[in-house]
Design a protein around this motif. Sequence first.
Motif, short mmCIF file in Angstrom:
data_model
loop_
_atom_site.label_atom_id
_atom_site.label_comp_id
_atom_site.label_asym_id
_atom_site.label_seq_id
_atom_site.Cartn_x
_atom_site.Cartn_y
_atom_site.Cartn_z
N SER A 1 0.82 -1.21 0.00
CA SER A 1 0.00 0.00 0.00
C SER A 1 0.85 1.25 0.00
O SER A 1 0.59 2.20 -0.75
CB SER A 1 -0.92 0.00 1.23
OG SER A 1 -1.77 -1.12 1.23
N ALA A 2 1.89 1.26 0.83
CA ALA A 2 2.74 2.45 0.93
C ALA A 2 3.49 2.69 -0.38
O ALA A 2 3.56 3.83 -0.86
CB ALA A 2 3.73 2.27 2.08
N GLY A 3 4.06 1.64 -0.95
CA GLY A 3 4.86 1.81 -2.15
C GLY A 3 4.04 2.13 -3.38
O GLY A 3 4.46 2.92 -4.23
N THR B 1 -0.19 10.20 1.31
CA THR B 1 -0.49 10.09 2.73
C THR B 1 -0.33 8.67 3.23
O THR B 1 0.15 8.45 4.35
CB THR B 1 -1.93 10.58 3.00
OG1 THR B 1 -2.08 11.93 2.54
CG2 THR B 1 -2.23 10.53 4.49
N THR B 2 -0.73 7.71 2.41
CA THR B 2 -0.59 6.30 2.81
C THR B 2 0.86 5.96 3.09
O THR B 2 1.18 5.30 4.09
CB THR B 2 -1.13 5.38 1.70
OG1 THR B 2 -2.49 5.71 1.43
CG2 THR B 2 -1.04 3.92 2.12
N ASP B 3 1.74 6.41 2.22
CA ASP B 3 3.17 6.14 2.39
C ASP B 3 3.71 6.85 3.64
O ASP B 3 4.47 6.27 4.42
CB ASP B 3 3.92 6.61 1.15
CG ASP B 3 5.38 6.16 1.16
OD1 ASP B 3 5.69 5.15 1.81
OD2 ASP B 3 6.20 6.84 0.52
N ARG C 1 5.85 6.38 9.04
CA ARG C 1 5.94 6.87 10.41
C ARG C 1 5.69 5.74 11.41
O ARG C 1 6.32 5.69 12.46
CB ARG C 1 4.94 8.00 10.62
CG ARG C 1 5.17 9.26 9.82
CD ARG C 1 6.50 9.95 10.10
NE ARG C 1 7.65 9.29 9.49
CZ ARG C 1 7.98 9.38 8.19
NH1 ARG C 1 7.24 10.11 7.37
NH2 ARG C 1 9.04 8.75 7.74
N LEU C 2 4.77 4.85 11.08
CA LEU C 2 4.56 3.67 11.92
C LEU C 2 5.82 2.81 11.96
O LEU C 2 6.19 2.27 13.01
CB LEU C 2 3.38 2.85 11.40
CG LEU C 2 1.99 3.45 11.59
CD1 LEU C 2 0.94 2.58 10.91
CD2 LEU C 2 1.67 3.58 13.08
N VAL C 3 6.47 2.68 10.82
CA VAL C 3 7.73 1.93 10.76
C VAL C 3 8.78 2.58 11.64
O VAL C 3 9.52 1.92 12.38
CB VAL C 3 8.22 1.81 9.30
CG1 VAL C 3 9.65 1.27 9.25
CG2 VAL C 3 7.30 0.90 8.50
N ARG D 1 7.99 -2.38 0.12
CA ARG D 1 7.85 -1.00 -0.36
C ARG D 1 8.99 -0.64 -1.30
O ARG D 1 8.77 -0.04 -2.37
CB ARG D 1 7.83 -0.04 0.82
CG ARG D 1 7.83 1.44 0.43
CD ARG D 1 7.83 2.34 1.65
NE ARG D 1 7.91 3.74 1.29
CZ ARG D 1 9.06 4.40 1.09
NH1 ARG D 1 10.22 3.77 1.23
NH2 ARG D 1 9.04 5.69 0.77
N ALA D 2 10.22 -0.99 -0.93
CA ALA D 2 11.37 -0.66 -1.76
C ALA D 2 11.28 -1.33 -3.13
O ALA D 2 11.61 -0.73 -4.16
CB ALA D 2 12.66 -1.07 -1.05
#
Length: 271
Positions: A92-94, A99-101, A106-108, A151-152
């Motif tokens: 989802s982030a990648g 905002t999702t990323d 930030r949670l990470v 994500r990467a």
Amino acid sequence: MKRWPRNLKLGVGLMIAWVLIAVFGPMLLPGDPTTMDLMNSLHPPSLAFPFGTDNLGRGVFTRIVYGSRIDLQIALFCVVPAFIIGTMVGMSAGYFGGTTDVVSMRLVDVAVAFPFFVAVIAIVAVLGPGLKNMYIAVAAVGWVSYARITRAEILVVKQTDYVQAARLLGFGDGRILARHILPNVIVQALVYATSDAVLDIFLGSSLGWLGLGAQPPLPEWGLIIADGYSFVSQAPWISGFPGLAIVLLAVSLSLLGDGLADALRPELGRA
């Protein structure tokens, strides 16, 4: 069809052997791994007791075979939830970015601010000792590595021509992620999962030693090692043989991970 690398064949073979031991070993062994026999306590290795007995007269070999079920369970139940959660968050982030990323990363950052082992111990201490709470604790903090890896990979793959073509054809985000991106980014996470399983087995044994993981009289390998700590000079086989079992299982998983890396990495980039 591409031939399997030698280390992958060896890793798969060893893991099949471990699964067979865990499934069928307890059915073939007489006796109970928790039954005490004080008349045979601290008995050295012999034909009757191949790995000797512990201070309560329980056969170390029998306890190791029964314990293989618990330690394989630890590897599975610690890795799978973290793998699923981390992969979903990373995808989802990648893919969506924005905002999702930002929220995901930030949670990470919050999760990696605490050392993994310390965080797991703190969560288990709050929830209470036991395997179930250990699984919850590992899932709560172990997903971070999978999220960062996925994500990467997606940040690179989503710029490729076949993903851009899928967007131009009007495919939905769900289809693009599931059919075009996920198969090409999951390899790194799968390879990492095998090494993560090794770490989780060591973690489970360490927590068992500290009294926060599996609880007596379960024949978990870390607990067996802890039981033999006070008798290490008098009966080194109590801690030695389960320690060797942990090392052998770790080697098996490491060979499986290396083999998967060798077999699957050349496939990266295919649509």
